[in-house]
Each structure stands twice: as C-alpha cells, then as structure tokens.
Design a protein around this motif. Structure first.
Motif, mmCIF file in Angstrom:
data_model
loop_
_atom_site.group_PDB
_atom_site.id
_atom_site.type_symbol
_atom_site.label_atom_id
_atom_site.label_comp_id
_atom_site.label_asym_id
_atom_site.label_seq_id
_atom_site.Cartn_x
_atom_site.Cartn_y
_atom_site.Cartn_z
ATOM 1 N N MET A 115 0.853 -1.179 0.000
ATOM 2 C CA MET A 115 0.000 0.000 0.000
ATOM 3 C C MET A 115 0.896 1.238 0.000
ATOM 4 S SD MET A 115 -2.602 1.228 3.018
ATOM 5 C CE MET A 115 -1.481 1.822 4.260
ATOM 6 N N LYS A 116 0.682 2.088 -0.957
ATOM 7 C CA LYS A 116 1.380 3.370 -0.961
ATOM 8 C C LYS A 116 0.759 4.238 0.110
ATOM 9 C CE LYS A 116 3.195 4.555 -5.438
ATOM 10 N NZ LYS A 116 2.989 5.392 -6.613
ATOM 11 N N ASN A 117 1.596 4.928 0.829
ATOM 12 C CA ASN A 117 1.081 5.771 1.897
ATOM 13 C C ASN A 117 1.101 7.226 1.449
ATOM 14 O OD1 ASN A 117 0.015 6.042 4.517
ATOM 15 N ND2 ASN A 117 1.973 6.807 5.241
ATOM 16 N N GLU A 118 0.226 7.547 0.514
ATOM 17 C CA GLU A 118 0.113 8.919 0.039
ATOM 18 C C GLU A 118 -1.136 9.546 0.628
ATOM 19 O OE1 GLU A 118 0.794 9.881 -4.035
ATOM 20 O OE2 GLU A 118 1.904 8.018 -4.338
ATOM 21 N N ARG A 119 -0.968 10.731 1.126
ATOM 22 C CA ARG A 119 -2.085 11.408 1.791
ATOM 23 C C ARG A 119 -3.149 11.865 0.802
ATOM 24 N NH1 ARG A 119 -1.766 16.405 6.063
ATOM 25 N NH2 ARG A 119 -3.951 16.944 5.948
ATOM 26 N N TYR A 120 -2.736 12.380 -0.364
ATOM 27 C CA TYR A 120 -3.691 12.971 -1.305
ATOM 28 C C TYR A 120 -3.837 12.134 -2.569
ATOM 29 C CZ TYR A 120 -3.043 17.108 1.596
ATOM 30 O OH TYR A 120 -2.991 17.979 2.656
ATOM 31 N N THR A 121 -5.050 12.077 -3.069
ATOM 32 C CA THR A 121 -5.306 11.471 -4.371
ATOM 33 C C THR A 121 -4.874 12.469 -5.446
ATOM 34 O OG1 THR A 121 -7.527 12.411 -4.553
ATOM 35 C CG2 THR A 121 -7.338 10.253 -3.447
ATOM 36 N N PRO A 122 -4.735 12.049 -6.693
ATOM 37 C CA PRO A 122 -4.380 13.004 -7.757
ATOM 38 C C PRO A 122 -5.376 14.166 -7.859
ATOM 39 C CG PRO A 122 -4.100 10.764 -8.545
ATOM 40 C CD PRO A 122 -4.739 10.664 -7.182
ATOM 41 N N GLU A 123 -6.650 13.890 -7.633
ATOM 42 C CA GLU A 123 -7.670 14.940 -7.692
ATOM 43 C C GLU A 123 -7.474 15.952 -6.565
ATOM 44 O OE1 GLU A 123 -8.339 11.627 -7.707
ATOM 45 O OE2 GLU A 123 -8.881 11.396 -9.824
ATOM 46 N N GLN A 124 -7.153 15.457 -5.364
ATOM 47 C CA GLN A 124 -6.910 16.352 -4.241
ATOM 48 C C GLN A 124 -5.667 17.202 -4.491
ATOM 49 O OE1 GLN A 124 -6.936 13.208 -1.244
ATOM 50 N NE2 GLN A 124 -8.591 14.283 -0.175
ATOM 51 N N LYS A 125 -4.650 16.626 -5.108
ATOM 52 C CA LYS A 125 -3.431 17.378 -5.414
ATOM 53 C C LYS A 125 -3.739 18.546 -6.353
ATOM 54 C CE LYS A 125 -0.226 13.582 -4.665
ATOM 55 N NZ LYS A 125 0.685 12.608 -5.273
ATOM 56 N N ARG A 126 -4.666 18.346 -7.274
ATOM 57 C CA ARG A 126 -5.067 19.455 -8.163
ATOM 58 C C ARG A 126 -5.767 20.553 -7.369
ATOM 59 N NH1 ARG A 126 -6.001 15.271 -12.008
ATOM 60 N NH2 ARG A 126 -8.212 15.144 -11.575
ATOM 61 N N LEU A 127 -6.586 20.162 -6.406
ATOM 62 C CA LEU A 127 -7.290 21.154 -5.584
ATOM 63 C C LEU A 127 -6.320 21.950 -4.708
ATOM 64 C CD1 LEU A 127 -10.423 19.111 -4.474
ATOM 65 C CD2 LEU A 127 -10.385 21.057 -6.037
ATOM 66 N N LEU A 128 -5.230 21.339 -4.313
ATOM 67 C CA LEU A 128 -4.247 22.027 -3.478
ATOM 68 C C LEU A 128 -3.581 23.194 -4.201
ATOM 69 C CD1 LEU A 128 -2.549 19.004 -1.689
ATOM 70 C CD2 LEU A 128 -3.902 20.811 -0.613
ATOM 71 N N LYS A 129 -3.662 23.191 -5.515
ATOM 72 C CA LYS A 129 -3.041 24.259 -6.300
ATOM 73 C C LYS A 129 -3.850 25.562 -6.243
ATOM 74 C CE LYS A 129 -0.785 21.051 -9.415
ATOM 75 N NZ LYS A 129 -0.704 20.502 -10.771
ATOM 76 N N ILE A 130 -5.091 25.471 -5.797
ATOM 77 C CA ILE A 130 -5.945 26.664 -5.681
ATOM 78 C C ILE A 130 -5.510 27.453 -4.456
ATOM 79 C CG2 ILE A 130 -8.309 27.520 -5.400
ATOM 80 C CD1 ILE A 130 -9.255 24.844 -6.643
ATOM 81 N N ASP A 131 -5.387 28.743 -4.601
ATOM 82 C CA ASP A 131 -4.960 29.603 -3.504
ATOM 83 C C ASP A 131 -6.064 29.676 -2.444
ATOM 84 O OD1 ASP A 131 -3.941 31.490 -1.814
ATOM 85 O OD2 ASP A 131 -3.922 33.125 -3.279
ATOM 86 N N PRO A 132 -5.804 29.207 -1.212
ATOM 87 C CA PRO A 132 -6.822 29.218 -0.156
ATOM 88 C C PRO A 132 -7.328 30.617 0.192
ATOM 89 C CG PRO A 132 -4.878 28.000 0.558
ATOM 90 C CD PRO A 132 -4.556 28.602 -0.762
ATOM 91 N N LYS A 133 -6.535 31.635 -0.105
ATOM 92 C CA LYS A 133 -6.971 33.007 0.190
ATOM 93 C C LYS A 133 -8.162 33.428 -0.660
ATOM 94 C CE LYS A 133 -2.258 34.257 1.333
ATOM 95 N NZ LYS A 133 -1.046 34.824 0.772
ATOM 96 N N THR A 134 -8.409 32.725 -1.760
ATOM 97 C CA THR A 134 -9.513 33.079 -2.653
ATOM 98 C C THR A 134 -10.816 32.395 -2.264
ATOM 99 O OG1 THR A 134 -9.046 31.268 -4.202
ATOM 100 C CG2 THR A 134 -7.898 33.378 -4.576
ATOM 101 N N TYR A 135 -10.800 31.487 -1.268
ATOM 102 C CA TYR A 135 -11.998 30.753 -0.874
ATOM 103 C C TYR A 135 -13.021 31.658 -0.189
ATOM 104 C CZ TYR A 135 -9.186 26.412 -1.170
ATOM 105 O OH TYR A 135 -8.392 25.378 -1.558
ATOM 106 N N THR A 136 -14.280 31.373 -0.450
ATOM 107 C CA THR A 136 -15.341 31.951 0.367
ATOM 108 C C THR A 136 -15.411 31.099 1.635
ATOM 109 O OG1 THR A 136 -17.069 30.508 -0.529
ATOM 110 C CG2 THR A 136 -16.656 32.606 -1.701
ATOM 111 N N GLU A 137 -16.193 31.510 2.601
ATOM 112 C CA GLU A 137 -16.320 30.728 3.838
ATOM 113 C C GLU A 137 -16.904 29.348 3.546
ATOM 114 O OE1 GLU A 137 -15.317 29.830 7.427
ATOM 115 O OE2 GLU A 137 -14.878 31.810 6.607
ATOM 116 N N GLU A 138 -17.896 29.269 2.652
ATOM 117 C CA GLU A 138 -18.490 27.977 2.287
ATOM 118 C C GLU A 138 -17.468 27.078 1.610
ATOM 119 O OE1 GLU A 138 -21.751 29.222 -0.145
ATOM 120 O OE2 GLU A 138 -23.133 29.306 1.547
ATOM 121 N N GLU A 139 -16.655 27.651 0.721
ATOM 122 C CA GLU A 139 -15.622 26.874 0.040
ATOM 123 C C GLU A 139 -14.561 26.392 1.031
ATOM 124 O OE1 GLU A 139 -15.675 28.897 -4.412
ATOM 125 O OE2 GLU A 139 -14.554 29.882 -2.793
ATOM 126 N N ARG A 140 -14.220 27.228 1.984
ATOM 127 C CA ARG A 140 -13.233 26.849 2.995
ATOM 128 C C ARG A 140 -13.731 25.639 3.788
ATOM 129 N NH1 ARG A 140 -9.942 30.415 3.784
ATOM 130 N NH2 ARG A 140 -11.339 32.193 3.779
#
Length: 178
Positions: A1-26
């Motif tokens: 079992m590979k012990n990777e925390r994020y799936t490829p889809e989650q890794k793409r989401l990590l590229k979004i700047d968290p400062k741009t999130y609304t409260e609901e998105e956060r």
C-alpha cells in the motif's frame, strides 16, 4: 500500500490559492482534503493536521488534545497514529505494556473514545450500572448489541468526559500514582 495522503484529484485542488476561498468553500475544502484512503500520518504534526481538518473547530481540537494527554498521563501508556478505515478518518491508539487499551476514533466533526469489554468487564459494569448516566453511558452500552463474549464501545468525548474514563477503568484500572 502506498502511503500517500492525497489522491491526484486532491493534489489538483491544493493548487488553488486558499486566500480566494469563500467561507463555504473553505468549509467544503476542509472535508474534501481529508485522506480518501488508508493513510498513516508520518509524524505527530501530520496527524494533528488531519485531526484539525476533520474536527474543524478549536474547541474540538483542544478537547481531542486534552483527552489524548489525559489517557497518556493516567495510564503511562504509549500512543501512536493508525490509518483510518470505513468508520473513521484516523485513529490514535493507546497501548499499555504492548496490549491495546483504547483508541480515539476521529470522524468528520467529532471523535469518540473506543474500547472493548470482555465478559469480566461486562459483569463489572452490570454491578455498577446505576452509578452511570442513563443517556450518555448506559444507552451507549446497551446500543452495542447483546454480544455475549465482547462488546466494542464508542463514546463521544464532548459529554460525560469523566464517566467515559470510569468506564475505561472497568477495562483497565489506571495505575496508582506514587
């Protein structure tokens, strides 16, 4: 079992700047970025980061930390992170003299203290049942079903904190502090 925390889809989401999130998105991202498969934290900081995402509020995170420290100090036991499963994002398991004592089961927005009772502990509980609160402790015990040999108990730690520790003491009394 590979012990990777994020799936490829989650890794793409990590590229979004968290400062741009609304409260609901956060709030949505807090849950979306939790491990989607069995993941074993690589450090205590890594585990606590996942706990923070899962629980969401400073009060719940502080309660988790308090509970973890209480168990470690009351029992002088060893604690370590364990990968989640279908019922939990993550576990923090406690071992006393190499044997499993209990675990903190982290879910989205709450956590439980889980432990098992064998026949001896079930008999001890039945003798002192009336000393425990009906709603928070007795009901949780009864709701686990009528297994004769073993019961797996899980109690939320945001209510009846000391009563849950009294239940755990039926399984394994804390050593006397000298």
């Amino acid at each position: 079992m590979k012990n990777e925390r994020y799936t490829p889809e989650q890794k793409r989401l990590l590229k979004i700047d968290p400062k741009t999130y609304t409260e609901e998105e956060r709030e949505a991202m807090r849950v979306v970025l939790l491990p989607r498969k069995r993941y074993l934290p690589q450090s205590d900081e890594d585990g606590m980061e996942i706990v923070s995402l899962a629980l969401g509020t400073q009060e719940k995170i502080a309660l988790f930390c308090r509970c973890r420290e209480d168990i470690l100090s009351r029992y002088a036991c060893e604690g370590r992170w364990s990968a989640g499963d279908k019922s939990a994002v993550l576990y923090y398991r406690f071992y006393l003299k190499g044997k499993a004592l209990c675990a903190l089961r982290v879910r989205i927005d709450h956590f439980d203290l889980t432990f098992s009772f064998g026949k001896k502990e079930m008999q001890a509980f039945e003798q002192c049942r009336s000393t425990f609160p009906r709603e928070s402790i007795q009901y949780g015990y009864d709701a686990t079903g009528g297994q004769e040999e073993r019961r797996l108990l899980a109690y939320p730690m945001d209510r009846s904190y000391e009563d849950v520790f009294r239940m755990l003491a039926l399984r394994c009394p804390p050593p006397e502090i000298k």
